[in-house]
Design a protein around this motif. Structure first.
Motif, PDB file in Angstrom:
ATOM      1  N   ALA A 267      46.354  60.386  58.902  1.00  0.00           N
ATOM      2  CA  ALA A 267      47.813  60.495  58.845  1.00  0.00           C
ATOM      3  C   ALA A 267      48.226  61.913  58.468  1.00  0.00           C
ATOM      4  CB  ALA A 267      48.368  59.496  57.835  1.00  0.00           C
TER       5      ALA A 267
ATOM      6  N   SER B 128      41.849  56.726  56.883  1.00  0.00           N
ATOM      7  CA  SER B 128      43.176  56.477  57.463  1.00  0.00           C
ATOM      8  C   SER B 128      44.212  57.444  56.901  1.00  0.00           C
ATOM      9  CB  SER B 128      43.597  55.035  57.192  1.00  0.00           C
ATOM     10  OG  SER B 128      42.710  54.134  57.795  1.00  0.00           O
ATOM     11  N   PHE B 129      44.101  57.719  55.604  1.00  0.00           N
ATOM     12  CA  PHE B 129      45.062  58.625  54.981  1.00  0.00           C
ATOM     13  C   PHE B 129      44.861  60.055  55.498  1.00  0.00           C
ATOM     14  CE2 PHE B 129      47.203  60.974  51.607  1.00  0.00           C
ATOM     15  CZ  PHE B 129      48.321  60.181  51.378  1.00  0.00           C
TER      16      PHE B 129
ATOM     17  N   TYR C 136      51.903  56.479  57.077  1.00  0.00           N
ATOM     18  CA  TYR C 136      50.882  55.668  56.397  1.00  0.00           C
ATOM     19  C   TYR C 136      51.638  54.579  55.663  1.00  0.00           C
ATOM     20  CZ  TYR C 136      46.680  54.410  53.748  1.00  0.00           C
ATOM     21  OH  TYR C 136      45.601  53.727  53.230  1.00  0.00           O
ATOM     22  N   ARG C 137      51.520  53.358  56.210  1.00  0.00           N
ATOM     23  CA  ARG C 137      52.282  52.248  55.651  1.00  0.00           C
ATOM     24  C   ARG C 137      51.839  51.941  54.222  1.00  0.00           C
ATOM     25  NH1 ARG C 137      55.230  49.132  58.959  1.00  0.00           N
ATOM     26  NH2 ARG C 137      54.903  47.299  57.624  1.00  0.00           N
TER      27      ARG C 137
ATOM     28  N   TYR D 118      44.912  52.661  49.233  1.00  0.00           N
ATOM     29  CA  TYR D 118      44.441  53.943  49.753  1.00  0.00           C
ATOM     30  C   TYR D 118      43.112  53.764  50.494  1.00  0.00           C
ATOM     31  CZ  TYR D 118      42.445  58.626  49.867  1.00  0.00           C
ATOM     32  OH  TYR D 118      41.857  59.805  50.274  1.00  0.00           O
TER      33      TYR D 118
ATOM     34  N   SER E  70      52.043  55.213  50.164  1.00  0.00           N
ATOM     35  CA  SER E  70      52.560  55.408  51.526  1.00  0.00           C
ATOM     36  C   SER E  70      52.810  56.896  51.738  1.00  0.00           C
ATOM     37  CB  SER E  70      53.852  54.609  51.743  1.00  0.00           C
ATOM     38  OG  SER E  70      54.908  55.159  50.981  1.00  0.00           O
TER      39      SER E  70
ATOM     40  N   GLN F 193      57.429  57.009  58.569  1.00  0.00           N
ATOM     41  CA  GLN F 193      56.366  56.607  57.636  1.00  0.00           C
ATOM     42  C   GLN F 193      55.067  56.524  58.444  1.00  0.00           C
ATOM     43  OE1 GLN F 193      56.393  53.465  54.151  1.00  0.00           O
ATOM     44  NE2 GLN F 193      55.897  52.384  56.046  1.00  0.00           N
TER      45      GLN F 193
ATOM     46  N   GLU G 249      46.152  64.871  49.286  1.00  0.00           N
ATOM     47  CA  GLU G 249      44.998  64.010  49.566  1.00  0.00           C
ATOM     48  C   GLU G 249      44.189  63.732  48.300  1.00  0.00           C
ATOM     49  OE1 GLU G 249      41.049  63.887  52.483  1.00  0.00           O
ATOM     50  OE2 GLU G 249      42.414  65.608  52.549  1.00  0.00           O
TER      51      GLU G 249
END
Length: 460
Positions: A235, A231-232, A222-223, A227, A196, A220, A183
């Motif tokens: 995921a 959202s990351f 996180y498309r 960044y 991704s 996958q 992260e």
């Protein structure tokens, strides 16, 4: 008596003969003088006509300002520059009418010795004060500035979610430690980069009965895109240690997801975070080689987290096949250091980018400023030379022709002064503009590099 009369008659005839002869001689002399006069008048008329034509030929050379003077076409001024011949010029000037005005004399002289300033006029009217944009930033294309096409950096992170990632190190699972490090790393990537996240082995268990399910669990989550912190994080929180290790399958999926990111304007980098070898029967070495040798030319880097000797051997082979690097870490600190090192390399790239572009703008500024100095000096000296020749000619003309050259000299002085001032002022204004623009570009580069470095440090 008869003889006397005959003598008188003879004398009368003689007198008449001499009288007629005298009249005839006077008329011939008169006719000769008239002829000479007529010829002289014809010659004078012809000379005046020639002089008049010479004066008329200078009309196209007349100008009203310094820029018009600089644009004059003086190809016929055969005694200008290195071809200057004072004596020949004076011989031509001596044939001019003596009643010409100072301005007429000036243009006659200009037609003979005038210098050509057209190249200077063209130069000063085409000075480019613009600067190219800064070279590609870290993570952008290293193509020429004229292309102005950024190189898209795509970072694909493959996360091992096999059961072994549930082992603990200092009270935290390897997966928890790896997630925090990933992260931080993803958050520290350049804003222009895409990222991704793909997870593999995140379903089922390590039991044989779950092998098929687990080995097919590659997704996958996180498309590929910019960044976005929340959202990351979401995921990363969506999986936990589970089953087997389909590393080859994860690499194959990464290849599929990156197929559209090929060509010279894309840079594809893969980071595999794993704590073990392939356990689903795939061939990760072959898969890594395909990735690297495909159109996308992806680099495969492996971060082996607490991997045994057997695992290290295979993962090194995978990294070599993908022309990437293998790094082994055994603790949280080592894992963080690995990603910090990647960040430090980015920071150093920003230092290099700053230095390169600051020097680039200094060089561009110096080159054009010096060129302006050279052109200014050359034109100023040319105007001085031309003025000096005009003056010297007028002094000689005063001695050889009964004219007053003072007004001609004044005209020549004024025009030469205007030419020199044009060169000095125009060159100065361009130099100042170039210097100011170069300074602003350098400051923008410094500010941008500093901002990016500080941002990267804050994310460490």
């Amino acid at each position: 008596m008869l003889n006397s009369k005959k003598l008188i008659v003879c004398l009368v005839f003689l007198l008449l003969f001499f009288a007629l002869a005298g009249c005839s001689g006077n008329d011939g002399e008169k006719d000769s003088k008239e002829a000479e006069k007529t010829a002289a008048q014809t010659d004078e008329s012809s000379e005046e006509s020639g002089k008049e034509n010479t004066v008329n030929e200078t009309k196209e050379l007349q100008f009203t300002n310094v820029e018009e003077r600089m644009q004059l076409k003086l190809d016929d001024a055969k005694y200008s520059g290195d071809s200057y011949d004072e004596e020949k010029v004076l011989q031509i000037l001596e044939k001019l009418p003596e009643d010409l005005t100072a301005e007429e004399y000036y243009y006659q002289m200009l037609s003979l010795i005038g210098e050509d300033y057209r190249s200077y006029y063209k130069f000063f009217n085409n000075v480019d004060t613009s600067f190219q944009g800064a070279s590609a930033k870290p993570g952008e294309a290293k193509a020429p500035d004229s292309v102005k096409q950024k190189k898209q950096v795509n970072v694909s992170i493959l996360f091992d979610s096999s059961g072994s990632m549930g082992a603990t190190i200092n009270g935290e699972t390897k997966m928890q430690l790896a997630k925090k490090a990933v992260e931080t790393f993803a958050g520290g990537l350049p804003e222009s980069a895409n990222v991704s996240l793909t997870v593999y082995g995140h379903k089922g268990t390590g039991a044989d009965s779950d092998k098929k399910l687990s080995c097919s669990s590659i997704k996958q989550i996180y498309r590929l895109g910019k960044y976005k912190e929340k959202s990351f994080e979401k995921a990363l929180d969506s999986f936990s240690p589970a089953g087997w290790t389909p590393l080859a399958g994860a690499l194959e999926l990464a290849k599929k997801n990156l197929e559209e990111q090929s060509g010279k304007n894309a840079e594809n980098i893969i980071y595999v975070v794993s704590d073990g070898v392939e356990t689903c029967g795939g061939n990760p070495v072959k898969a890594a080689k395909k990735l690297n040798r495909s159109d996308m030319k992806a680099i495969v880097n492996i971060i082996g987290f607490d991997v045994d000797d057997k695992g290290q051997h295979q993962l090194k082979q995978v990294a070599e096949a993908g022309e990437g690097k293998y790094s082994t870490v055994r603790t949280e600190q080592e894992l963080n250091k690995f990603f910090e090192k990647e960040t430090t390399e980015l920071i150093n790239e920003w230092y290099d980018w700053e230095s390169k572009n600051v020097n680039k703008y200094y060089d561009s500024e110096s080159e054009r400023v010096n060129e302006l100095y050279d052109m200014e000096d050359n034109m100023v000296n040319l105007a001085y030379d031309e003025e000096t020749r005009f003056k010297n000619l007028t002094y000689e003309m005063e001695d050889r022709i009964d004219i007053d050259g003072f007004e001609i000299r004044e005209i020549a002085e004024d025009i030469a002064y205007d030419l020199r001032e044009y060169a000095r002022n125009t060159a100065y204004e361009y130099r100042e503009e170039i210097r100011n623009k170069a300074y602003k570009h350098r400051e923008n580069v410094r500010d941008k590099a500093y901002e990016e470095r500080e941002d990267l440090r804050d994310k460490e």
